[in-house]
Scaffold this active site. Structure first.
Site, PDB file in Angstrom:
ATOM      1  N   ASN A   9       0.871  -1.176   0.000  1.00  0.00           N
ATOM      2  CA  ASN A   9       0.000   0.000   0.000  1.00  0.00           C
ATOM      3  C   ASN A   9       0.908   1.226   0.000  1.00  0.00           C
ATOM      4  O   ASN A   9       1.521   1.552   1.007  1.00  0.00           O
ATOM      5  CB  ASN A   9      -0.887  -0.038   1.260  1.00  0.00           C
ATOM      6  CG  ASN A   9      -1.652   1.259   1.468  1.00  0.00           C
ATOM      7  OD1 ASN A   9      -1.752   2.087   0.572  1.00  0.00           O
ATOM      8  ND2 ASN A   9      -2.200   1.428   2.672  1.00  0.00           N
ATOM      9  N   LYS A  11       0.076   4.257  -0.180  1.00  0.00           N
ATOM     10  CA  LYS A  11      -0.548   5.455   0.396  1.00  0.00           C
ATOM     11  C   LYS A  11      -0.322   6.623  -0.584  1.00  0.00           C
ATOM     12  O   LYS A  11      -0.325   6.398  -1.786  1.00  0.00           O
ATOM     13  CB  LYS A  11      -0.016   5.734   1.800  1.00  0.00           C
ATOM     14  CG  LYS A  11      -0.077   4.464   2.660  1.00  0.00           C
ATOM     15  CD  LYS A  11       0.154   4.701   4.103  1.00  0.00           C
ATOM     16  CE  LYS A  11       0.063   3.350   4.822  1.00  0.00           C
ATOM     17  NZ  LYS A  11       0.063   3.477   6.260  1.00  0.00           N
ATOM     18  N   HIS A  95      -9.552   1.260   4.931  1.00  0.00           N
ATOM     19  CA  HIS A  95      -8.264   1.401   5.611  1.00  0.00           C
ATOM     20  C   HIS A  95      -8.435   2.374   6.788  1.00  0.00           C
ATOM     21  O   HIS A  95      -9.200   3.336   6.689  1.00  0.00           O
ATOM     22  CB  HIS A  95      -7.213   1.914   4.621  1.00  0.00           C
ATOM     23  CG  HIS A  95      -5.833   1.904   5.192  1.00  0.00           C
ATOM     24  ND1 HIS A  95      -5.385   2.877   6.052  1.00  0.00           N
ATOM     25  CD2 HIS A  95      -4.821   1.018   5.056  1.00  0.00           C
ATOM     26  CE1 HIS A  95      -4.132   2.592   6.413  1.00  0.00           C
ATOM     27  NE2 HIS A  95      -3.773   1.465   5.824  1.00  0.00           N
ATOM     28  N   GLU A  97      -6.759   4.786   7.824  1.00  0.00           N
ATOM     29  CA  GLU A  97      -6.538   6.197   7.512  1.00  0.00           C
ATOM     30  C   GLU A  97      -7.774   6.807   6.852  1.00  0.00           C
ATOM     31  O   GLU A  97      -8.091   7.976   7.050  1.00  0.00           O
ATOM     32  CB  GLU A  97      -5.297   6.356   6.623  1.00  0.00           C
ATOM     33  CG  GLU A  97      -4.029   6.143   7.433  1.00  0.00           C
ATOM     34  CD  GLU A  97      -2.877   5.538   6.658  1.00  0.00           C
ATOM     35  OE1 GLU A  97      -2.884   5.593   5.414  1.00  0.00           O
ATOM     36  OE2 GLU A  97      -1.959   4.994   7.310  1.00  0.00           O
ATOM     37  N   GLU A 167      -5.436  -4.963  10.575  1.00  0.00           N
ATOM     38  CA  GLU A 167      -4.398  -3.953  10.781  1.00  0.00           C
ATOM     39  C   GLU A 167      -4.663  -3.205  12.086  1.00  0.00           C
ATOM     40  O   GLU A 167      -5.446  -2.251  12.102  1.00  0.00           O
ATOM     41  CB  GLU A 167      -4.404  -2.952   9.623  1.00  0.00           C
ATOM     42  CG  GLU A 167      -4.097  -3.564   8.279  1.00  0.00           C
ATOM     43  CD  GLU A 167      -3.516  -2.537   7.322  1.00  0.00           C
ATOM     44  OE1 GLU A 167      -2.418  -2.775   6.815  1.00  0.00           O
ATOM     45  OE2 GLU A 167      -4.142  -1.491   7.102  1.00  0.00           O
ATOM     46  N   GLY A 173       2.513   2.209  10.758  1.00  0.00           N
ATOM     47  CA  GLY A 173       3.471   3.297  10.603  1.00  0.00           C
ATOM     48  C   GLY A 173       4.180   3.672  11.889  1.00  0.00           C
ATOM     49  O   GLY A 173       4.833   4.709  11.970  1.00  0.00           O
ATOM     50  N   SER A 213       3.365  -2.203  10.245  1.00  0.00           N
ATOM     51  CA  SER A 213       4.824  -2.301  10.428  1.00  0.00           C
ATOM     52  C   SER A 213       5.407  -3.654  10.032  1.00  0.00           C
ATOM     53  O   SER A 213       6.307  -4.164  10.698  1.00  0.00           O
ATOM     54  CB  SER A 213       5.220  -1.933  11.862  1.00  0.00           C
ATOM     55  OG  SER A 213       4.860  -0.587  12.124  1.00  0.00           O
TER      56      SER A 213
END
Ligand code: PGA
Length: 251
Positions: A9, A11, A95, A97, A167, A173, A213
């Site tokens: 991904n 991003k 996701h 985010e 996730e 991250g 991660s």
């Protein structure tokens, strides 16, 4: 039985030129890789060029988001049939985010999921708890409601076409990976929740990816776990060499 899937991904990273250089390098690095699926999800503006650049390689291309209507007056949105017509095969949905910054809810996840299935895109539905939810011991509750509401009214026939990505938000991250044991525990629960929705046989066919991660130095132990069928990789997928090492996990 479940074909491993390693997905990157990107991003909102990379210029067109960087995307092009990466595609050349990754194609070279993964030529001949077998027994696993490889996916790159770039920003949607790069989908078409990357489908072409990866045409002779095993790398498939996916989107990071999709709108639920096929077409119409929805300025700025991109539909599932449009993505499919560009050669995208997969689509990330929900996701964390997007849930955090773009007000994605389980209800809109469900709409995007149905639109993807209808258009022939493989949806990767992302679920996961926040740090607070983990500390409050509500991880399972959270993941369970994300799955039940997100997968609402999906037919049993479509079940095996869906991919789930677990996730934990606190691991994205941050450099804090869930231990393989923590990840396996939640993956096992997700598999039983899926069995409750679609029946055990179908649930056994659904791939559950781990994300948060994932790096070259932890992929092998994660992939060794029974219910971890692949990885959704953010930061470490941006570099072709480190993504190659993750794709070539041992185990
Ligand atoms: P990360 O991101 O690998 O950089 O933690 C994972 C993701 O957000 O999909």
């Amino acid at each position: 039985m479940r074909r491993p899937l390693i997905a990157g991904n990107w991003k909102m990273f990379k210029t067109a030129e960087e995307a092009h250089v990466y595609a050349e390098e990754l194609s070279r690095r993964v030529s001949g890789v077998e027994n696993r699926e490889i996916l790159v999800c770039p920003p949607s503006v790069y989908i078409h060029p990357l489908v072409r650049a990866f045409a002779d390689s095993p790398v498939m291309i996916g989107a990071q988001n999709v709108f639920w209507e096929d077409e119409g007056a929805y300025t700025g949105e991109v539909s599932a049939p449009m993505l499919r017509s560009l050669g995208a095969r997969f689509c990330l949905i929900g996701h964390s985010e997007r849930r955090q910054y773009f007000l994605e809810t389980d209800a809109t996840v469900n709409q995007r999921l149905k639109a993807s299935l209808k258009a022939g895109l493989t949806p990767i539905v992302c679920v996961g708890e926040t740090l607070k939810e983990r500390q409050d011991n509500t991880t399972i509750e959270r993941v369970s409601s994300q799955l039940t509401n997100g997968l609402k009214d999906v037919s049993t026939d479509d079940a095996s076409r869906i991919v789930i990505a677990y996730e934990p938000v606190w691991a994205i991250g941050t450099g804090k990976t869930a231990t393989p044991e923590i990840a396996q525990e939640v993956h096992g629960v997700i598999r039983s929740l899926l069995a409750g929705i679609f029946g055990a046989e179908r649930a056994g066919l659904i791939r559950i990816l781990y994300g948060g991660s994932v790096k070259p130095d932890n992929i092998d132990v994660l992939m060794a776990k029974e219910d971890i069928d692949g990885a959704l990789v953010g930061g470490a997928s941006l570099d072709a060499a480190s993504f190659e090492r993750i794709i070539r996990y041992r185990g």
